[in-house]
Design an enzyme around this catalytic site. Structure first.
Site, PDB file in Angstrom:
ATOM      1  N   ASN A   1      46.662 -42.868  14.361  1.00 23.24           N
ATOM      2  CA  ASN A   1      45.711 -43.387  13.216  1.00 23.24           C
ATOM      3  C   ASN A   1      45.787 -45.133  13.771  1.00 23.24           C
ATOM      4  O   ASN A   1      46.451 -45.998  13.709  1.00 23.24           O
ATOM      5  CB  ASN A   1      46.855 -43.525  11.576  1.00 23.24           C
ATOM      6  CG  ASN A   1      46.459 -45.033  10.711  1.00 23.24           C
ATOM      7  OD1 ASN A   1      45.391 -44.829  11.072  1.00 23.24           O
ATOM      8  ND2 ASN A   1      47.467 -45.083   9.881  1.00 23.24           N
ATOM      9  N   VAL A   2      45.130 -45.733  13.625  1.00 22.73           N
ATOM     10  CA  VAL A   2      44.236 -46.767  13.893  1.00 22.73           C
ATOM     11  C   VAL A   2      44.211 -48.216  13.390  1.00 22.73           C
ATOM     12  O   VAL A   2      45.027 -48.820  13.755  1.00 22.73           O
ATOM     13  CB  VAL A   2      43.109 -46.930  14.742  1.00 22.73           C
ATOM     14  CG1 VAL A   2      42.030 -46.659  15.722  1.00 22.73           C
ATOM     15  CG2 VAL A   2      41.700 -47.208  13.179  1.00 22.73           C
TER      16      VAL A   2
ATOM     17  N   GLY B   1      38.043 -42.988  16.035  1.00 25.68           N
ATOM     18  CA  GLY B   1      37.582 -42.547  14.874  1.00 25.68           C
ATOM     19  C   GLY B   1      35.717 -41.302  15.734  1.00 25.68           C
ATOM     20  O   GLY B   1      34.640 -40.927  15.103  1.00 25.68           O
TER      21      GLY B   1
ATOM     22  N   ILE C   1      21.865 -44.746   9.329  1.00 29.68           N
ATOM     23  CA  ILE C   1      22.590 -43.884  10.028  1.00 29.68           C
ATOM     24  C   ILE C   1      22.522 -42.127   9.159  1.00 29.68           C
ATOM     25  O   ILE C   1      23.599 -42.059   8.220  1.00 29.68           O
ATOM     26  CB  ILE C   1      22.830 -43.926  11.401  1.00 29.68           C
ATOM     27  CG1 ILE C   1      22.990 -45.630  11.592  1.00 29.68           C
ATOM     28  CG2 ILE C   1      23.274 -43.010  12.452  1.00 29.68           C
ATOM     29  CD1 ILE C   1      21.648 -45.832  12.221  1.00 29.68           C
TER      30      ILE C   1
ATOM     31  N   TYR D   1      34.254 -53.807   2.906  1.00 31.97           N
ATOM     32  CA  TYR D   1      33.760 -53.083   3.942  1.00 31.97           C
ATOM     33  C   TYR D   1      32.315 -54.148   4.644  1.00 31.97           C
ATOM     34  O   TYR D   1      32.728 -54.167   5.988  1.00 31.97           O
ATOM     35  CB  TYR D   1      32.669 -52.188   3.333  1.00 31.97           C
ATOM     36  CG  TYR D   1      32.137 -51.215   4.272  1.00 31.97           C
ATOM     37  CD1 TYR D   1      32.461 -50.174   5.349  1.00 31.97           C
ATOM     38  CD2 TYR D   1      30.464 -51.691   4.791  1.00 31.97           C
ATOM     39  CE1 TYR D   1      32.609 -49.838   6.343  1.00 31.97           C
ATOM     40  CE2 TYR D   1      29.877 -51.120   6.529  1.00 31.97           C
ATOM     41  CZ  TYR D   1      31.342 -50.195   7.077  1.00 31.97           C
ATOM     42  OH  TYR D   1      30.276 -49.452   8.048  1.00 31.97           O
TER      43      TYR D   1
END
Length: 247
Positions: free
Chosen positions: A63-64, A12, A188, A155
């Site tokens: 694609n991880v 990413g 961030i 998440y």
């Protein structure tokens, strides 16, 4: 900071935190391979900028979350460079929703990229690291994995899972001279936070002790340190870098 190895992979890594980490590693003389899944233009532009500054950089789309696809990609990297010394598992997605409305697919997709993706990439890289008796891995978790957040159960679960995975693998691989640490960033300045309106941004900043959002470089500085020889006696740790959002 000094490095005993020479090749780093950043998943990413085409923009945001990943891009900042990739640039920081390349500036220190490492050969950097940037993984991306969809942002090809961003990955190409970043690679060109790194090369323009005298760094070494390749980009590789995979694609991880796909075990076979990521395995083929890591075999390709090892075939070219004969080794992988450093891995930053940064790839991640969100699909926010309240649990009452969250679809199974929204949960599964986030877990697949954010947690299974870390498993996949780490699984593929530890064999050559064990062979070389050297490796350093940094997993990008999130402060949400520590504190939870309404509307982000998927998440939060994925990022908390990354922390547990980090601790377990640190115990498994420490005797092989492989260190694994995690970073838990707060909010961030990235494309995600730039979508907030003025009111949302004010409410968010008011909840942070330092009264500002972090910069990708803040996370990159910590990631580079944890990968480096200077952090040679640190493993299994999760460092919260949130400006005092979660204390």
């Amino acid at each position: 900071m000094s490095f005993s190895g020479s090749v780093a992979v950043v998943t990413g890594g085409s923009k945001g935190i990943g891009a900042s980490i990739a640039k920081s590693l390349a500036k220190r003389g490492l050969k950097v391979v940037i993984n991306y899944s969809s942002s090809e233009d961003d990955a190409f532009a970043l690679s060109e900028n790194i090369k323009k500054d005298g760094g070494s950089c390749d980009i590789l789309r995979f694609n991880v979350a796909d075990f076979e696809e990521s395995g083929s990609a890591f075999n390709e990297i090892i075939g070219k460079y004969k080794r992988i010394d450093y891995l930053v598992n940064n790839a991640g997605i969100t699909a926010d929703n309240l649990m009452l409305r969250m679809k199974e697919d929204e949960f599964d997709r986030v877990i697949a990229v954010n947690l299974k993706g870390v498993f996949n990439c780490t699984k593929h890289v530890i064999k050559p690291m064990i062979k070389n008796r050297f490796g350093s891995i940094v997993n990008i978790s999130s402060v949400i994995g520590l504190m939870g957040n309404a509307g982000q159960a998927n998440y939060a679960a994925s990022k908390a899972g990354v922390i547990g995975l980090t601790k377990s693998l640190a115990k498994e691989l420490g005797s092989r001279n492989i260190r694994i640490n995690a970073i838990a960033p707060g909010f961030i300045e990235t494309s995600m936070t730039r979508k907030l309106n003025i009111l949302q941004r004010k409410v968010l900043i008011d909840s942070i002790a330092l009264k500002r959002l972090g910069k990708p470089e803040d996370v990159a500085n910590l990631a580079v340190f944890l990968l480096s020889d200077e952090a040679g006696y640190i493993t299994g740790e999760t460092i919260n870098i949130s400006g005092g959002l979660y204390i």
